[in-house]
Enzyme design. Structure first.
Site, PDB file in Angstrom:
ATOM      1  N   SER A  14       0.821  -1.142  -0.074  1.00 18.27           N
ATOM      2  CA  SER A  14      -0.082  -0.054   0.002  1.00 18.27           C
ATOM      3  C   SER A  14       0.773   1.270   0.136  1.00 18.27           C
ATOM      4  CB  SER A  14      -0.898  -0.032   1.119  1.00 18.27           C
ATOM      5  OG  SER A  14      -0.005   0.283   2.372  1.00 18.27           O
TER       6      SER A  14
ATOM      7  N   ASP B 148      -1.346  -1.615  -4.033  1.00 13.69           N
ATOM      8  CA  ASP B 148      -2.805  -1.944  -3.246  1.00 13.69           C
ATOM      9  C   ASP B 148      -3.440  -0.412  -3.305  1.00 13.69           C
ATOM     10  OD1 ASP B 148      -4.900  -3.066  -2.161  1.00 13.69           O
ATOM     11  OD2 ASP B 148      -3.957  -2.840  -0.170  1.00 13.69           O
TER      12      ASP B 148
ATOM     13  N   HIS C  66     -12.865  -2.504   5.053  1.00 11.29           N
ATOM     14  CA  HIS C  66     -11.444  -2.620   5.585  1.00 11.29           C
ATOM     15  C   HIS C  66     -11.486  -2.490   7.087  1.00 11.29           C
ATOM     16  CE1 HIS C  66     -10.476  -0.997   1.533  1.00 11.29           C
ATOM     17  NE2 HIS C  66      -9.759  -2.345   1.568  1.00 11.29           N
TER      18      HIS C  66
ATOM     19  N   SER D 299     -10.610 -10.009   5.333  1.00  8.32           N
ATOM     20  CA  SER D 299     -10.052 -10.588   6.576  1.00  8.32           C
ATOM     21  C   SER D 299     -11.312 -11.385   7.223  1.00  8.32           C
ATOM     22  CB  SER D 299      -9.341  -9.678   7.591  1.00  8.32           C
ATOM     23  OG  SER D 299      -8.129  -9.567   7.075  1.00  8.32           O
TER      24      SER D 299
ATOM     25  N   ASN E 157      -8.328 -10.158  -0.593  1.00  5.21           N
ATOM     26  CA  ASN E 157      -7.449  -9.269   0.103  1.00  5.21           C
ATOM     27  C   ASN E 157      -7.193  -9.240   1.603  1.00  5.21           C
ATOM     28  OD1 ASN E 157      -6.932  -8.230  -2.462  1.00  5.21           O
ATOM     29  ND2 ASN E 157      -7.056  -6.122  -1.962  1.00  5.21           N
ATOM     30  N   ILE E 158      -6.250  -9.635   2.156  1.00  7.07           N
ATOM     31  CA  ILE E 158      -6.106  -9.936   3.459  1.00  7.07           C
ATOM     32  C   ILE E 158      -5.034  -8.929   4.332  1.00  7.07           C
ATOM     33  CG2 ILE E 158      -5.595 -11.614   5.293  1.00  7.07           C
ATOM     34  CD1 ILE E 158      -6.782 -13.703   3.306  1.00  7.07           C
ATOM     35  N   ASP E 159      -5.270  -8.123   5.078  1.00  6.87           N
ATOM     36  CA  ASP E 159      -4.377  -7.431   5.878  1.00  6.87           C
ATOM     37  C   ASP E 159      -4.497  -7.391   7.228  1.00  6.87           C
ATOM     38  OD1 ASP E 159      -2.256  -5.559   6.974  1.00  6.87           O
ATOM     39  OD2 ASP E 159      -3.119  -3.928   5.650  1.00  6.87           O
TER      40      ASP E 159
HETATM   41  O1  G3H Z   1      -6.717  -1.534   2.260  1.00  3.98           O
HETATM   42  C1  G3H Z   1      -5.951  -1.268   3.175  1.00  3.98           C
HETATM   43  C2  G3H Z   1      -4.746  -2.134   3.659  1.00  3.98           C
HETATM   44  O2  G3H Z   1      -5.107  -2.652   4.822  1.00  3.98           O
HETATM   45  C3  G3H Z   1      -3.570  -1.197   3.966  1.00  3.98           C
HETATM   46  O3  G3H Z   1      -3.640  -0.496   4.826  1.00  3.98           O
HETATM   47  O4  G3H Z   1      -3.039   1.826   4.094  1.00  3.98           O
HETATM   48  O5  G3H Z   1      -2.569   1.227   6.610  1.00  3.98           O
HETATM   49  O6  G3H Z   1      -1.249   0.403   4.885  1.00  3.98           O
HETATM   50  P1  G3H Z   1      -2.593   0.684   5.005  1.00  3.98           P
HETATM   51  P1  13P Z   2      -8.909  -6.412   5.471  1.00  2.19           P
HETATM   52  O1  13P Z   2      -8.765  -4.943   6.285  1.00  2.19           O
HETATM   53  O2  13P Z   2      -9.893  -6.964   5.679  1.00  2.19           O
HETATM   54  O3  13P Z   2      -7.712  -7.298   5.769  1.00  2.19           O
HETATM   55  O4  13P Z   2      -8.696  -5.816   3.990  1.00  2.19           O
HETATM   56  C1  13P Z   2      -7.643  -5.826   3.361  1.00  2.19           C
HETATM   57  C2  13P Z   2      -7.513  -5.249   2.018  1.00  2.19           C
HETATM   58  O5  13P Z   2      -8.694  -5.014   1.592  1.00  2.19           O
HETATM   59  C3  13P Z   2      -6.390  -4.448   1.453  1.00  2.19           C
HETATM   60  O6  13P Z   2      -6.487  -3.816   0.066  1.00  2.19           O
HETATM   61 ZN    ZN Z   3      -8.598  -2.996   0.272  1.00  4.31          ZN
END
Ligand code: G3H
Ligand code: 13P
Ligand code: ZN
Length: 309
Positions: free
Chosen positions: A50, A82, A180, A214, A254-256
């Site tokens: 990201s 991303d 998210h 997630s 997508n998984i974060d």
């Molecule tokens: O879609 C969001 C992802 O979880 C990335 O999060 O922008 O805090 O790195 P971030």
């Molecule tokens: P989560 O917050 O559900 O893991 O989604 C991550 C995501 O969509 C990253 O683009």
């Molecule tokens: Zn996303």
């Protein structure tokens, strides 16, 4: 073993009941945990970066770490941007060697989203890079919002068909109720599967992407809370809903958040149980193991992507 685009991965996933996991990466331990899991499961893999990750780790560190992962594991990996928010960040990533980029114009009106996406598609395709776009808004779901109001931000199937035809985009992120973060639903989890089926019917050859996917594993939420964390009421997308989505064109999941929770839970536990320890390897090692176990579970039991590399 190489950086590969998502084209082949999605072509194979498209008419099957599995999806490719796209995991967000921010540092070495996260990357190692994920790639070791993918290697153990012989699974196709997308690692995504990201804007926040680029800011935190610096782009060059992340690219070199993913290069090292390819060399170390022998896996083919798709390196993906991303939520690219404008043409410039997409161009930068294409120029830096990413094999896939997302242009997220979902906050713009339909025509502006199309124009921006087309611009990125033109640049990226000329360099052999695949492009994901997004249509519809991923919103947090509030208790007091009724289904009609909530659906207003969801992807309109006919618009999705027009969007894909006019942009030439390779894959499309759709809004069907996910969001998210760790607080996806206040009441019962709900995804609009009728909408997803309709979208898939209208654009059967377009791989669909599920952001905010997630599952927010209770095991890790409970560990966090047990060891001093404060994340009450966290709730993700139930595993069976992700499995269901893979039947209707969803090729990328997508998984974060699940990575963040697994890592934090193990570090919290380690600190609580070893208050005198201060060697980062002692707590980052278990955190990396937790990520590997969680990703392996996900690949095998949720994405159904074992042995699909
Ligand atoms: O879609 C969001 C992802 O979880 C990335 O999060 O922008 O805090 O790195 P971030
Ligand atoms: P989560 O917050 O559900 O893991 O989604 C991550 C995501 O969509 C990253 O683009
Ligand atoms: Zn996303």
């Amino acid at each position: 073993m190489a950086f590969v685009t998502s084209r082949e991965m999605f072509a194979r996933a498209m008419n099957s009941d599995y999806a490719v996991g796209a995991f967000n990466v921010n540092n070495m331990e996260i990357i190692q945990g994920i790639v070791d899991a993918a290697k153990a499961e012989q699974a196709p893999l997308i690692l995504q970066v990201s804007a926040g990750a680029r800011k935190y780790a610096k782009p060059t560190y992340l690219i070199k770490l993913v290069e090292a992962a390819v060399e170390d594991t022998g896996l083919d990996i798709c390196l993906h941007l991303d939520h690219g928010e404008d043409f410039d960040i997409c161009k930068k990533c294409v120029d830096d060697g990413f094999t896939s980029v997302m242009i997220d114009g979902s906050k713009y009106p339909f025509e502006e989203n199309i124009a921006l996406t087309k611009q990125v598609v033109e640049y990226a395709h000329a360099k052999g890079v695949t492009v994901e776009a997004e249509l519809g808004r991923l919103a947090g779901i509030e208790d007091n919002i009724n289904v009609d109001a909530r659906s207003a931000s969801f992807t309109v199937p006919e618009e999705a068909a027009e969007f894909v035809a006019r942009t030439g985009v390779d894959s499309l992120a759709v809004a069907i109720g996910t969001s998210h973060g760790a607080y996806k639903f206040k009441g019962e989890p709900y995804l609009d599967f009728e909408r997803l089926k309709k979208i898939h019917q209208l654009i059967p050859d377009t791989p669909l992407v599920l952001h905010g996917a997630s599952t927010v594993l209770p095991e890790f939420v409970n560990l966090c809370n047990e060891y001093g964390g404060e994340i009450p009421g966290a709730q993700g997308v139930p595993e069976e809903m992700i499995r269901e989505a893979t039947k209707y064109g969803v090729c990328k999941v997508n998984i974060d958040t699940d990575l963040r929770l697994a890592m934090t839970a193990e570090i919290r536990r380690y600190f609580a149980e070893h208050p005198a320890e201060f060697d980062p390897r002692k707590y980052l090692g278990p955190a990396r193991d937790a990520i590997r176990r969680m990703v392996q579970h996900k690949i095998k039991n949720v994405l159904g992507a074992s042995n699909k590399a």
